[in-house]
Every structure is written in C-alpha cells, then in structure tokens.
Design a protein around this motif. Structure first.
Motif, PDB file in Angstrom:
ATOM      1  N   GLY A  10      52.010 -34.351  39.011  1.00  0.00           N
ATOM      2  CA  GLY A  10      52.971 -33.518  39.718  1.00  0.00           C
ATOM      3  C   GLY A  10      52.682 -32.036  39.798  1.00  0.00           C
ATOM      4  O   GLY A  10      53.471 -31.293  40.388  1.00  0.00           O
ATOM      5  N   PHE A  11      51.608 -31.575  39.221  1.00  0.00           N
ATOM      6  CA  PHE A  11      51.254 -30.166  39.353  1.00  0.00           C
ATOM      7  C   PHE A  11      50.607 -29.936  40.713  1.00  0.00           C
ATOM      8  O   PHE A  11      49.892 -30.804  41.219  1.00  0.00           O
ATOM      9  N   VAL A  12      50.857 -28.768  41.297  1.00  0.00           N
ATOM     10  CA  VAL A  12      50.253 -28.414  42.579  1.00  0.00           C
ATOM     11  C   VAL A  12      49.620 -27.027  42.464  1.00  0.00           C
ATOM     12  O   VAL A  12      50.121 -26.154  41.738  1.00  0.00           O
ATOM     13  N   PHE A  13      48.541 -26.843  43.188  1.00  0.00           N
ATOM     14  CA  PHE A  13      47.873 -25.548  43.215  1.00  0.00           C
ATOM     15  C   PHE A  13      48.788 -24.543  43.897  1.00  0.00           C
ATOM     16  O   PHE A  13      49.289 -24.777  44.990  1.00  0.00           O
ATOM     17  N   SER A  14      48.997 -23.414  43.263  1.00  0.00           N
ATOM     18  CA  SER A  14      49.913 -22.387  43.767  1.00  0.00           C
ATOM     19  C   SER A  14      49.296 -21.512  44.851  1.00  0.00           C
ATOM     20  O   SER A  14      49.999 -20.729  45.482  1.00  0.00           O
ATOM     21  N   GLY A  15      47.989 -21.600  45.028  1.00  0.00           N
ATOM     22  CA  GLY A  15      47.296 -20.724  45.963  1.00  0.00           C
ATOM     23  C   GLY A  15      46.714 -19.496  45.275  1.00  0.00           C
ATOM     24  O   GLY A  15      46.014 -18.703  45.896  1.00  0.00           O
ATOM     25  N   ILE A  16      46.979 -19.345  43.988  1.00  0.00           N
ATOM     26  CA  ILE A  16      46.476 -18.199  43.235  1.00  0.00           C
ATOM     27  C   ILE A  16      45.254 -18.624  42.416  1.00  0.00           C
ATOM     28  O   ILE A  16      45.304 -19.605  41.685  1.00  0.00           O
ATOM     29  N   ARG A  17      44.186 -17.861  42.587  1.00  0.00           N
ATOM     30  CA  ARG A  17      43.001 -18.103  41.773  1.00  0.00           C
ATOM     31  C   ARG A  17      42.447 -16.762  41.331  1.00  0.00           C
ATOM     32  O   ARG A  17      42.567 -15.769  42.041  1.00  0.00           O
ATOM     33  N   GLU A  18      41.870 -16.740  40.133  1.00  0.00           N
ATOM     34  CA  GLU A  18      41.334 -15.510  39.556  1.00  0.00           C
ATOM     35  C   GLU A  18      40.012 -15.814  38.871  1.00  0.00           C
ATOM     36  O   GLU A  18      39.819 -16.914  38.354  1.00  0.00           O
ATOM     37  N   GLU A  19      39.159 -14.799  38.814  1.00  0.00           N
ATOM     38  CA  GLU A  19      37.913 -14.978  38.082  1.00  0.00           C
ATOM     39  C   GLU A  19      38.223 -15.113  36.595  1.00  0.00           C
ATOM     40  O   GLU A  19      39.099 -14.431  36.067  1.00  0.00           O
ATOM     41  N   PHE A  20      37.510 -15.993  35.939  1.00  0.00           N
ATOM     42  CA  PHE A  20      37.700 -16.234  34.511  1.00  0.00           C
ATOM     43  C   PHE A  20      36.723 -15.386  33.700  1.00  0.00           C
ATOM     44  O   PHE A  20      35.511 -15.605  33.752  1.00  0.00           O
ATOM     45  N   ALA A  21      37.241 -14.403  33.008  1.00  0.00           N
ATOM     46  CA  ALA A  21      36.501 -13.603  32.026  1.00  0.00           C
ATOM     47  C   ALA A  21      35.147 -13.097  32.519  1.00  0.00           C
ATOM     48  O   ALA A  21      34.155 -13.168  31.789  1.00  0.00           O
TER      49      ALA A  21
END
Length: 158
Positions: free
Chosen positions: A133-144
């Motif tokens: 039931g989780f959905v991608f919010s459209g927000i992505r960020e570079e990881f560290a």
C-alpha cells in the motif's frame, strides 16, 4: 511477536542490520570498503548501546529475533526509519507482520499517514512496500552525496 527492543537484543539487532544491509546495498553502492570494513557488527552494537538508541526500535521475536523495525512519530505522521529481516528468514511473511502491526499502531495513534525513504535502485524493497500500500510521493533526493537516490514513499491512512 513484535516487541520493544531491549539491551539483550543489541547484538542480534546489529547482526541483522549489518548482514541485511550488505545483502541489499552492496549491489547498489558497489563499495566493498564500506560493506566489509566500515560496516561491522561490533561497531553497530556499540552504537546501539548509546542512550536512547533503542527508544523506537522493535524486534520480531518468536523465540528467535528474526527482524527489526525502527519508527518515529512525527505529529500526525509515522516515519518508518528502518525495517530489516535477517536474510535467512526473508520471504516468510515477517515483513508483512511487522507492517501490519505498524499500520495498526499508526491508526490507533491518530496518524494520517506513514512515510519512509527507499533507495531508488532497491527494486526489491520498493516492490515489497508497494505491495502493501505504499506509493511513491514524487519526491526523490540524492542519498549522502553518493550519486544514488532515495524516494519518499507514503501510505495514507484513511
């Protein structure tokens, strides 16, 4: 079967975290220096002994600690910080049981949604969370500063 973690669980939690992260992240980051030198069970166990490190940690224990979860309440949201199952016990429904318990706890505490971050290249984890039931919010960020990205997933609780 899901219970608050305590001091006697520290070594097992550290083991689960290190081995599950190696299995999941080594193919993504392709960095043996981190996977096998920086990430060490004893170092992780020492970290978990610090004050308050177990405050939001729960273990799945049916006589053997097979998985762990860390979560934090943030107002009307619940953040799933970590959920790892020992690689030996994956695909047995333990993750589903932990998520079911998490959703129930969030609803009982009046949360409007659960959110978490998943590495974009971790297709297995993304598929697992989407299945429940989780959905991608459209927000992505570079990881560290690694050139790899994490994606914010949400589960609305209606």
């Amino acid at each position: 079967m899901l219970r608050k973690a305590c001091e006697k669980d520290i070594s097992r939690i550290a083991e689960i975290l290190i081995f599950a992260k190696r299995v999941s992240y080594r193919p993504i980051f392709e960095n043996d220096e981190v996977s096998f030198n920086s990430m060490q069970v004893l170092t992780e166990a020492e970290n978990l002994k610090q004050p308050h490190m177990l405050d939001n940690v729960f273990v799945y224990d049916d006589g053997i600690v097979r998985g762990m979860m860390k979560r934090e309440f943030r107002g009307k949201e619940l953040k799933l910080c970590e959920l790892f199952i020992d690689p030996f016990f994956q695909n047995l429904g333990i993750g589903k049981k932990i998520l079911t318990s998490l959703v129930s706890e969030a609803r009982n505490n009046g949360c409007l949604r659960i959110y978490m971050w998943v590495l974009e290249k971790n297709a297995r984890a993304r598929n697992f969370y989407e299945k429940y039931g989780f959905v991608f919010s459209g927000i992505r960020e570079e990881f560290a500063n690694t050139g790899r990205y994490k994606m914010k997933y949400i589960m609305p609780l209606d």
